[in-house]
Design a protein around this motif. Sequence first.
Motif, PDB file in Angstrom:
ATOM      1  N   ALA A  27       0.816  -1.242   0.103  1.00  0.00           N
ATOM      2  CA  ALA A  27       0.110  -0.009   0.075  1.00  0.00           C
ATOM      3  C   ALA A  27       0.766   1.020  -0.070  1.00  0.00           C
ATOM      4  N   GLU A  28       2.008   1.017   0.366  1.00  0.00           N
ATOM      5  CA  GLU A  28       3.030   2.455   0.394  1.00  0.00           C
ATOM      6  C   GLU A  28       2.944   3.423  -0.658  1.00  0.00           C
ATOM      7  N   SER A  29       2.960   2.892  -1.873  1.00  0.00           N
ATOM      8  CA  SER A  29       2.752   3.917  -2.985  1.00  0.00           C
ATOM      9  C   SER A  29       1.809   4.160  -3.742  1.00  0.00           C
ATOM     10  N   LEU A  30       0.745   3.711  -2.997  1.00  0.00           N
ATOM     11  CA  LEU A  30      -0.657   3.782  -3.772  1.00  0.00           C
ATOM     12  C   LEU A  30      -1.021   5.292  -3.218  1.00  0.00           C
ATOM     13  N   SER A  31      -1.706   5.910  -4.419  1.00  0.00           N
ATOM     14  CA  SER A  31      -2.269   7.361  -4.047  1.00  0.00           C
ATOM     15  C   SER A  31      -3.793   7.082  -3.569  1.00  0.00           C
ATOM     16  N   ASP A  32      -4.479   8.243  -3.315  1.00  0.00           N
ATOM     17  CA  ASP A  32      -5.837   8.034  -2.781  1.00  0.00           C
ATOM     18  C   ASP A  32      -6.771   7.476  -4.128  1.00  0.00           C
ATOM     19  N   ASP A  33      -6.462   8.066  -5.479  1.00  0.00           N
ATOM     20  CA  ASP A  33      -7.130   7.536  -6.478  1.00  0.00           C
ATOM     21  C   ASP A  33      -6.934   6.017  -6.634  1.00  0.00           C
ATOM     22  N   ASP A  34      -5.565   5.669  -6.623  1.00  0.00           N
ATOM     23  CA  ASP A  34      -5.569   4.354  -6.871  1.00  0.00           C
ATOM     24  C   ASP A  34      -6.290   3.435  -6.086  1.00  0.00           C
ATOM     25  N   ILE A  35      -6.281   3.841  -4.584  1.00  0.00           N
ATOM     26  CA  ILE A  35      -7.072   3.056  -3.573  1.00  0.00           C
ATOM     27  C   ILE A  35      -8.307   2.965  -3.952  1.00  0.00           C
ATOM     28  N   LYS A  36      -8.917   4.304  -4.317  1.00  0.00           N
ATOM     29  CA  LYS A  36     -10.428   3.945  -4.857  1.00  0.00           C
ATOM     30  C   LYS A  36     -10.652   3.202  -6.060  1.00  0.00           C
ATOM     31  N   ASP A  37      -9.765   3.336  -7.133  1.00  0.00           N
ATOM     32  CA  ASP A  37     -10.038   2.600  -8.252  1.00  0.00           C
ATOM     33  C   ASP A  37      -9.872   1.014  -8.052  1.00  0.00           C
ATOM     34  N   ILE A  38      -8.777   0.596  -7.150  1.00  0.00           N
ATOM     35  CA  ILE A  38      -8.333  -0.800  -6.801  1.00  0.00           C
ATOM     36  C   ILE A  38      -9.713  -1.227  -6.084  1.00  0.00           C
ATOM     37  N   ALA A  39     -10.228  -0.219  -4.920  1.00  0.00           N
ATOM     38  CA  ALA A  39     -11.358  -0.736  -4.174  1.00  0.00           C
ATOM     39  C   ALA A  39     -12.556  -1.224  -5.000  1.00  0.00           C
ATOM     40  N   GLU A  40     -13.014  -0.145  -5.821  1.00  0.00           N
ATOM     41  CA  GLU A  40     -14.101  -0.211  -6.741  1.00  0.00           C
ATOM     42  C   GLU A  40     -13.968  -1.742  -7.741  1.00  0.00           C
ATOM     43  N   TYR A  41     -12.770  -2.123  -7.955  1.00  0.00           N
ATOM     44  CA  TYR A  41     -12.644  -3.106  -8.949  1.00  0.00           C
ATOM     45  C   TYR A  41     -12.768  -4.357  -8.048  1.00  0.00           C
ATOM     46  N   PHE A  42     -12.141  -4.485  -6.940  1.00  0.00           N
ATOM     47  CA  PHE A  42     -12.374  -5.769  -6.380  1.00  0.00           C
ATOM     48  C   PHE A  42     -13.688  -6.040  -5.829  1.00  0.00           C
ATOM     49  N   ALA A  43     -14.335  -4.726  -5.282  1.00  0.00           N
ATOM     50  CA  ALA A  43     -15.867  -4.877  -4.897  1.00  0.00           C
ATOM     51  C   ALA A  43     -17.016  -5.223  -5.810  1.00  0.00           C
TER      52      ALA A  43
END
Length: 198
Positions: free
Chosen positions: A81-97
């Motif tokens: 998670a170290e290098s993830l931006s807020d946008d990365d986190i949101k996009d990845i979360a929406e993908y897996f969800a």
Amino acid sequence: MNIFRFALVVGMALLAGNAGAANFAAGKSKAQVCIGCHGEDGNAAVPIFPKLAGQHVSYLVKQLQEFRSKQRLEQTMNAMAESLSDDDIKDIAEYFASFKLKHETVAPSPLGEKIYRTGNPQTRVPACIGCHGPNGSGNPLAVYPHLAGQYSAFIVKALNDYKSGERNNDKNRIMRDIAERLSEEEIAAVAEHISGLQ
Ligand code: HEC
Ligand code: HEC
């Protein structure tokens, strides 16, 4: 509805549809580093890795932000998670969800069901159902995670980590105060029951 308003509504729907597709594509490409452990569709193949499929976006975002800030300590995920931006986190979360969680078939556990539905009044363990819901689907607004169908091995680990305090990013000690009061036998039983919920 006049024609201008109609055109506006259609236009906005198209835009929203495109934005959704774009986010999914972005989420998918950013999630490539995650799928080796968590599965391409968030249904991890190995029980030590939690399933992310069907989890609430709000919960995935909270956990990823807290892995990044090291409020939740776990070496592998802190590094991921170290290098993830807020946008990365949101996009990845929406993908897996967005994927459907694959259910598990488990043997019924009467003790696990009892703990889940009524808690243990003797040791003041509250019923899990109160927050995680009758079918284990949690509550996205309250950020109570979806639990149904998760691997029991991961649920046992999570409860033991709350119990020992190793995992301590639960607001107001909600889960630590509960896990502290659960016996080893109760943890195993309730984890089995939750894994079988659909
Ligand atoms: C090398 C394996 C590995 C990789 C790669 C990996 N993870 Fe994990 N992940 C884990 C493990 C192990 C845990 C459980 C940590 C624990 O026990 O608290 C976990 C936990 C999580 C959780 C918390 C789930 C929960 O229910 O508490 C989320 C969210 C998560 N990972 C997302 C990701 C994302 C997003 C990526 C890619 C950026 C990723 N992971 C890459 C191994 C991995
Ligand atoms: C008062 C509300 C509440 C009750 C009651 C409750 N939980 Fe939770 N639970 C939470 C919250 C909130 C979290 C997420 C904490 C965080 O943000 O890290 C959580 C997280 C969890 C997790 C971690 C899931 C994951 O994927 O990371 C497990 C496992 C869990 N609870 C099991 C239980 C069990 C078993 C019971 C009953 C014995 C129970 N909970 C009762 C609120 C509750």
